[in-house]
Design a protein around this motif. Structure first.
Motif, PDB file in Angstrom:
ATOM      1  N   LEU A 166       0.861  -1.181   0.000  1.00 26.37           N
ATOM      2  CA  LEU A 166       0.000   0.000   0.000  1.00 26.37           C
ATOM      3  C   LEU A 166       0.898   1.232   0.000  1.00 26.37           C
ATOM      4  CD1 LEU A 166      -2.509  -1.185   2.767  1.00 26.37           C
ATOM      5  CD2 LEU A 166      -2.781  -1.404   0.282  1.00 26.37           C
ATOM      6  N   ASP A 167       0.785   2.057  -1.052  1.00 24.24           N
ATOM      7  CA  ASP A 167       1.756   3.129  -1.285  1.00 24.24           C
ATOM      8  C   ASP A 167       1.145   4.517  -1.261  1.00 24.24           C
ATOM      9  OD1 ASP A 167       4.049   1.513  -1.863  1.00 24.24           O
ATOM     10  OD2 ASP A 167       3.229   1.114  -3.848  1.00 24.24           O
ATOM     11  N   ILE A 168       1.856   5.429  -0.612  1.00 24.85           N
ATOM     12  CA  ILE A 168       1.704   6.859  -0.858  1.00 24.85           C
ATOM     13  C   ILE A 168       3.053   7.339  -1.381  1.00 24.85           C
ATOM     14  CG2 ILE A 168       1.334   9.149   0.126  1.00 24.85           C
ATOM     15  CD1 ILE A 168      -0.481   7.873   2.205  1.00 24.85           C
ATOM     16  N   GLU A 169       3.044   7.982  -2.541  1.00 27.12           N
ATOM     17  CA  GLU A 169       4.289   8.465  -3.136  1.00 27.12           C
ATOM     18  C   GLU A 169       4.121   9.907  -3.595  1.00 27.12           C
ATOM     19  OE1 GLU A 169       6.311   4.636  -5.241  1.00 27.12           O
ATOM     20  OE2 GLU A 169       4.263   5.125  -5.875  1.00 27.12           O
ATOM     21  N   THR A 170       5.151  10.702  -3.368  1.00 25.33           N
ATOM     22  CA  THR A 170       5.200  12.035  -3.946  1.00 25.33           C
ATOM     23  C   THR A 170       6.338  12.054  -4.952  1.00 25.33           C
ATOM     24  OG1 THR A 170       6.627  12.934  -2.191  1.00 25.33           O
ATOM     25  CG2 THR A 170       4.264  13.108  -1.867  1.00 25.33           C
ATOM     26  N   THR A 171       5.998  12.269  -6.214  1.00 25.03           N
ATOM     27  CA  THR A 171       6.972  12.238  -7.297  1.00 25.03           C
ATOM     28  C   THR A 171       6.326  12.779  -8.567  1.00 25.03           C
ATOM     29  OG1 THR A 171       8.435  10.845  -8.636  1.00 25.03           O
ATOM     30  CG2 THR A 171       6.356   9.860  -7.895  1.00 25.03           C
TER      31      THR A 171
END
Length: 240
Positions: free
Chosen positions: A129-134
């Motif tokens: 389960l991912d939260i990514e800022t990119t």
């Protein structure tokens, strides 16, 4: 004022100045660094990756994280002898369901386009389960992403374009993981929602314990050639 009084005042001034110096030295020495690739933060050990591997076929630095005197966790991307070294941490404990909340002090939406900040739970590449800022190396477009792996399945990934007025400084990120849904939420310090996604495909929700992970990594060398530092000021887990 007598000579004795003047001497006393001078003595007290010198004593105060010495106290300020000692406090400054003490504070600078309360930073905590990894020992043998392990650092303790928020009540548990976190293990730092080393070597070269995915994501991004990066080099990983087992000394790339540290804790400052405000108990904030720092993750780094640093160039050393021509090699860019990234940072990944994995929790000692595993969890099955719960609410995982990170508070990020850094302006992550302004980070270099080739960098990725990951806040996630992980068992394997298909249960994550991912939260990514990119920006995924793009100069424009979405900066915030939520994913239930495998991300290639339709409906498992959502991207969001964050207004330029929101830099990402002092933002809060939550993964609420339940047997029947996963809710991803990002908000500003004042509680205003940046993006919210409720995933309800039960067949895609992980049903086994996972580690918590945090990383700062590269898709390519930073376009500006500068080191990167991510500051995470708080992290909590609740099982409600």
């Amino acid at each position: 004022m007598g000579k004795t009084d003047m001497q006393t005042i001078k003595y007290l001034i010198c004593l105060f100045a010495l106290l300020v110096v000692l406090i400054t030295i003490f504070q600078s020495e309360t930073n905590t660094y990894p020992s043998n690739g392990v650092i303790n933060w928020k009540g548990q050990d976190w293990y730092l990756m080393d070597g070269k591997s995915d994501p991004g076929d990066n080099y990983w630095n087992k000394t790339g994280a540290w804790i400052d005197n405000q108990n904030r966790l720092h993750l780094t991307v640093v160039k050393d002898k021509g090699i860019w070294n990234c940072t990944t941490l994995m929790s000692q404990d595993t969890y099955l369901y719960g609410t995982f909340t990170w508070t990020v002090a850094s302006p992550v939406y302004t980070f270099d386009k080739n960098s990725v900040v990951g806040l996630f739970t992980y068992l394997n590449d298909s249960q994550e389960l991912d939260i990514e800022t990119t920006r995924w190396s793009e100069t424009e477009g979405n900066q915030l992403w939520y994913s239930v792996q495998p991300a290639k399945i339709e409906g498992n990934t959502q991207g969001y374009q964050v207004p330029l007025s929101i830099t990402g400084t002092n933002t809060i990120y939550k993964i609420e993981w339940k047997p029947t849904y996963v809710r991803f939420t990002s908000m500003q310090e004042n509680g205003e929602i940046i993006a919210d996604f409720n995933y309800t495909n039960v067949s895609g929700i992980p049903q086994q314990p996972e580690n918590v992970m945090m990383n700062l990594w590269l898709l390519a060398p930073p376009s500006d050639g500068k080191n990167i530092e991510l500051i995470i000021s708080d992290f909590t887990i609740t099982n409600e």
